[in-house]
Design a protein around this motif. Structure first.
Motif, PDB file in Angstrom:
ATOM      1  N   LEU A 143      -2.343   4.561   7.922  1.00 23.43           N
ATOM      2  CA  LEU A 143      -2.937   3.641   6.966  1.00 23.43           C
ATOM      3  C   LEU A 143      -4.287   3.182   7.490  1.00 23.43           C
ATOM      4  CD1 LEU A 143       0.152   1.471   5.937  1.00 23.43           C
ATOM      5  CD2 LEU A 143      -0.608   3.681   5.043  1.00 23.43           C
ATOM      6  N   HIS A 170      -8.421  -2.247   5.210  1.00 21.81           N
ATOM      7  CA  HIS A 170      -9.459  -2.443   4.205  1.00 21.81           C
ATOM      8  C   HIS A 170     -10.735  -2.923   4.893  1.00 21.81           C
ATOM      9  CE1 HIS A 170     -11.662  -4.188   0.834  1.00 21.81           C
ATOM     10  NE2 HIS A 170     -10.984  -3.337   0.081  1.00 21.81           N
ATOM     11  N   SER A 205       1.524   1.114   1.794  1.00 17.53           N
ATOM     12  CA  SER A 205       0.614   0.051   2.216  1.00 17.53           C
ATOM     13  C   SER A 205       1.338  -0.999   3.046  1.00 17.53           C
ATOM     14  CB  SER A 205      -0.043  -0.587   0.987  1.00 17.53           C
ATOM     15  OG  SER A 205       0.926  -0.971   0.045  1.00 17.53           O
ATOM     16  N   TYR A 256      -5.255  -5.867   5.051  1.00 12.72           N
ATOM     17  CA  TYR A 256      -4.620  -5.030   4.042  1.00 12.72           C
ATOM     18  C   TYR A 256      -4.791  -3.575   4.448  1.00 12.72           C
ATOM     19  CZ  TYR A 256      -4.863  -9.424   1.558  1.00 12.72           C
ATOM     20  OH  TYR A 256      -4.730 -10.745   1.213  1.00 12.72           O
ATOM     21  N   TRP A 257      -3.693  -2.861   4.552  1.00 14.54           N
ATOM     22  CA  TRP A 257      -3.673  -1.489   5.038  1.00 14.54           C
ATOM     23  C   TRP A 257      -3.110  -0.578   3.953  1.00 14.54           C
ATOM     24  CZ3 TRP A 257      -4.853  -0.338  10.320  1.00 14.54           C
ATOM     25  CH2 TRP A 257      -5.139  -1.466  11.107  1.00 14.54           C
ATOM     26  N   ALA A 258      -3.724   0.579   3.748  1.00  9.12           N
ATOM     27  CA  ALA A 258      -3.252   1.523   2.739  1.00  9.12           C
ATOM     28  C   ALA A 258      -3.719   2.937   3.075  1.00  9.12           C
ATOM     29  CB  ALA A 258      -3.759   1.111   1.362  1.00  9.12           C
ATOM     30  N   HIS A 315      -8.265   3.030  -0.249  1.00  4.84           N
ATOM     31  CA  HIS A 315      -8.612   1.758  -0.899  1.00  4.84           C
ATOM     32  C   HIS A 315      -9.648   2.001  -1.991  1.00  4.84           C
ATOM     33  CE1 HIS A 315      -6.612  -0.882   2.018  1.00  4.84           C
ATOM     34  NE2 HIS A 315      -7.064  -0.072   2.972  1.00  4.84           N
ATOM     35  N   PHE A 342      -3.628  -2.835  -4.036  1.00  9.32           N
ATOM     36  CA  PHE A 342      -2.669  -1.755  -3.841  1.00  9.32           C
ATOM     37  C   PHE A 342      -2.195  -1.148  -5.164  1.00  9.32           C
ATOM     38  CE2 PHE A 342      -1.184  -4.088   0.238  1.00  9.32           C
ATOM     39  CZ  PHE A 342      -2.241  -3.572   0.958  1.00  9.32           C
ATOM     40  N   CYS A 378      -5.181   4.009  -4.678  1.00 11.08           N
ATOM     41  CA  CYS A 378      -4.231   3.825  -3.573  1.00 11.08           C
ATOM     42  C   CYS A 378      -3.055   4.799  -3.632  1.00 11.08           C
ATOM     43  CB  CYS A 378      -3.722   2.388  -3.556  1.00 11.08           C
ATOM     44  SG  CYS A 378      -4.985   1.192  -3.098  1.00 11.08           S
TER      45      CYS A 378
END
Length: 186
Positions: free
Chosen positions: A11, A14, A146, A158-160, A163, A170, A175
């Protein structure tokens, strides 16, 4: 032989987020032919700085994203509908269904996911096992994986997988960056 799909991904934080001492979040996602989804989230970094709710009865709870939690979005390739799952290290969870982008949100009727946690000091592993509904088992899926990492000092990152431009979101189509092909019964 079982017909499964396994993917390992990292991930990304952001760009407008402060990682708060988290160095990486890696995920292994496995989808089996019977709709069984297994996710293993591995967080590496300053785990002691994370705001993590104490272990609790594994009930359905809204608002888990206000603390550290892990998320899965499952989009049906045949229409704009999607599912959202939230998993907290406390064992609490949530599941929703949408007809389109943030449209017609409703509770998803599903059995509780199984969530297990290992806190290793410099790493946190959250393992989840759930079953996607029958309607999602025989179509290609677009998946968003995420995480929200909240620190005790109030920082949130915020992790994904990917982005969209602008603020973290998300639910945004960008995403849903992982395609999992339909599992056959063979």
């Amino acid at each position: 032989m079982a017909n499964i799909s396994m993917t390992e991904v990292s991930l990304m934080c952001h760009p407008q987020s402060d990682a708060g001492g988290i160095a990486a979040i890696d995920v292994t996602a496995t989808l089996g032919q019977g709709g069984e989804f297994k996710l293993v989230y591995r967080v590496i970094g300053a785990i002691g700085a994370l705001k993590i709710a104490d272990p609790a009865i594994p009930d359905r709870v809204d608002g888990l994203w206000k603390n550290t939690c892990f998320e899965l979005f499952v989009g049906n390739s045949e229409d704009k509908s999607y599912l959202e799952y939230n998993f907290a290290p406390s064992g609490q969870w949530a599941a929703y269904q949408f007809s389109g982008y943030r449209a017609e949100m409703a509770q998803l009727e599903t059995e509780a996911p199984k969530i297990s946690v290992v806190d290793g000091g410099q790493f946190l592993t959250v393992s989840v096992k759930l079953y996607v509904p029958d309607t999602e088992r025989h179509v290609d899926l677009w998946v968003g994986i995420s995480a929200v990492a909240a620190t005790k000092s109030g920082k949130i990152s915020y992790w994904a997988l990917a982005h969209p431009a602008g603020s973290p979101d998300f639910h945004h189509n960008d995403c849903f960056a992982l395609k999992l092909e339909a599992r056959s019964g063979a």
